[in-house]
Design an enzyme around this catalytic site. Sequence first.
Site, short mmCIF file in Angstrom:
data_model
loop_
_atom_site.label_atom_id
_atom_site.label_comp_id
_atom_site.label_asym_id
_atom_site.label_seq_id
_atom_site.Cartn_x
_atom_site.Cartn_y
_atom_site.Cartn_z
NE ARG A 101 -1.90 -41.50 -12.02
CZ ARG A 101 -1.58 -41.92 -13.23
NH1 ARG A 101 -2.16 -43.00 -13.72
NH2 ARG A 101 -0.68 -41.27 -13.96
CG ASP A 102 -11.08 -45.90 -9.46
OD1 ASP A 102 -12.12 -45.88 -10.13
OD2 ASP A 102 -11.05 -46.26 -8.25
CD GLU A 104 -18.82 -48.78 -6.36
OE1 GLU A 104 -18.02 -47.86 -6.09
OE2 GLU A 104 -18.54 -49.98 -6.29
CB VAL A 105 -19.93 -42.27 -8.90
CG1 VAL A 105 -20.01 -40.74 -8.93
CG2 VAL A 105 -19.01 -42.73 -7.75
CG HIS A 119 -17.64 -42.94 -14.12
ND1 HIS A 119 -18.88 -42.81 -13.52
CD2 HIS A 119 -17.14 -44.13 -13.69
CE1 HIS A 119 -19.11 -43.85 -12.75
NE2 HIS A 119 -18.07 -44.69 -12.85
CG HIS A 135 -14.29 -47.57 -14.88
ND1 HIS A 135 -13.82 -47.60 -13.58
CD2 HIS A 135 -15.63 -47.41 -14.78
CE1 HIS A 135 -14.83 -47.49 -12.74
NE2 HIS A 135 -15.95 -47.37 -13.44
CG ASN A 163 -19.42 -50.34 -14.28
OD1 ASN A 163 -19.34 -51.30 -15.04
ND2 ASN A 163 -18.47 -50.05 -13.41
P1 AMP Z 1 -18.64 -47.08 -10.88
O1 AMP Z 1 -18.81 -48.33 -10.06
O2 AMP Z 1 -18.53 -47.36 -12.36
O3 AMP Z 1 -19.65 -46.03 -10.55
O4 AMP Z 1 -17.19 -46.53 -10.50
C1 AMP Z 1 -16.98 -45.57 -9.52
C2 AMP Z 1 -15.48 -45.49 -9.32
O5 AMP Z 1 -15.18 -44.27 -8.68
C3 AMP Z 1 -14.92 -46.61 -8.42
O6 AMP Z 1 -13.95 -47.35 -9.16
C4 AMP Z 1 -14.30 -45.84 -7.25
O7 AMP Z 1 -13.11 -46.42 -6.80
C5 AMP Z 1 -14.08 -44.47 -7.86
N1 AMP Z 1 -14.05 -43.35 -6.92
C6 AMP Z 1 -14.98 -43.03 -5.99
N2 AMP Z 1 -14.63 -41.91 -5.33
C7 AMP Z 1 -13.45 -41.50 -5.89
C8 AMP Z 1 -12.59 -40.39 -5.67
N3 AMP Z 1 -12.85 -39.46 -4.72
N4 AMP Z 1 -11.47 -40.27 -6.42
C9 AMP Z 1 -11.20 -41.20 -7.37
N5 AMP Z 1 -11.98 -42.26 -7.64
C10 AMP Z 1 -13.09 -42.41 -6.91
#
Ligand code: AMP
Length: 123
Positions: A30-31, A95-96, A100, A102, A87
Amino acid sequence: MANDTVFMKIVRGEIPADIVYRDEMVTAFRDLHPQAPVHVLIVPNHVIPSAADVGPEDEATLGRLFTAARRVAEQEGLEDGYRLIVNCKAHGGQEVDHLHLHLLGGEPLGPMRSRRGSGSGGR
Ligand code: AMP
């Protein structure tokens, strides 16, 4: 370091996450900041930095992301539908740096993207 994304730490069990599915190729959890009643991230168990980095060697893993998404959607009771989002890099809002999917659902999600002013092409 490429193997040290926050998602790799979740895959390796080094930081907590609410894991809803895992197999030898992918992990779903879960996010942390859900944007819908159901918001699950599905990640490869190894780092592919972004959709811009995929190659032929990734095709099995990418397919597994989708079959895992289908399983999670069924588990979560999303029979009315859901949205899958990837994304990619800065303009995609990534962001990561660990590819991944969603999975969002649990309510009508509205348009994919809010309309901008006239002249945006309306696509
Ligand atoms: P993106 O912007 O597509 O890279 O999405 C990154 C997602 O990772 C965001 O929706 C964050 O809320 C989620 N996220 C970051 N760190 C964690 C974590 N430790 N556990 C769960 N979700 C995370």
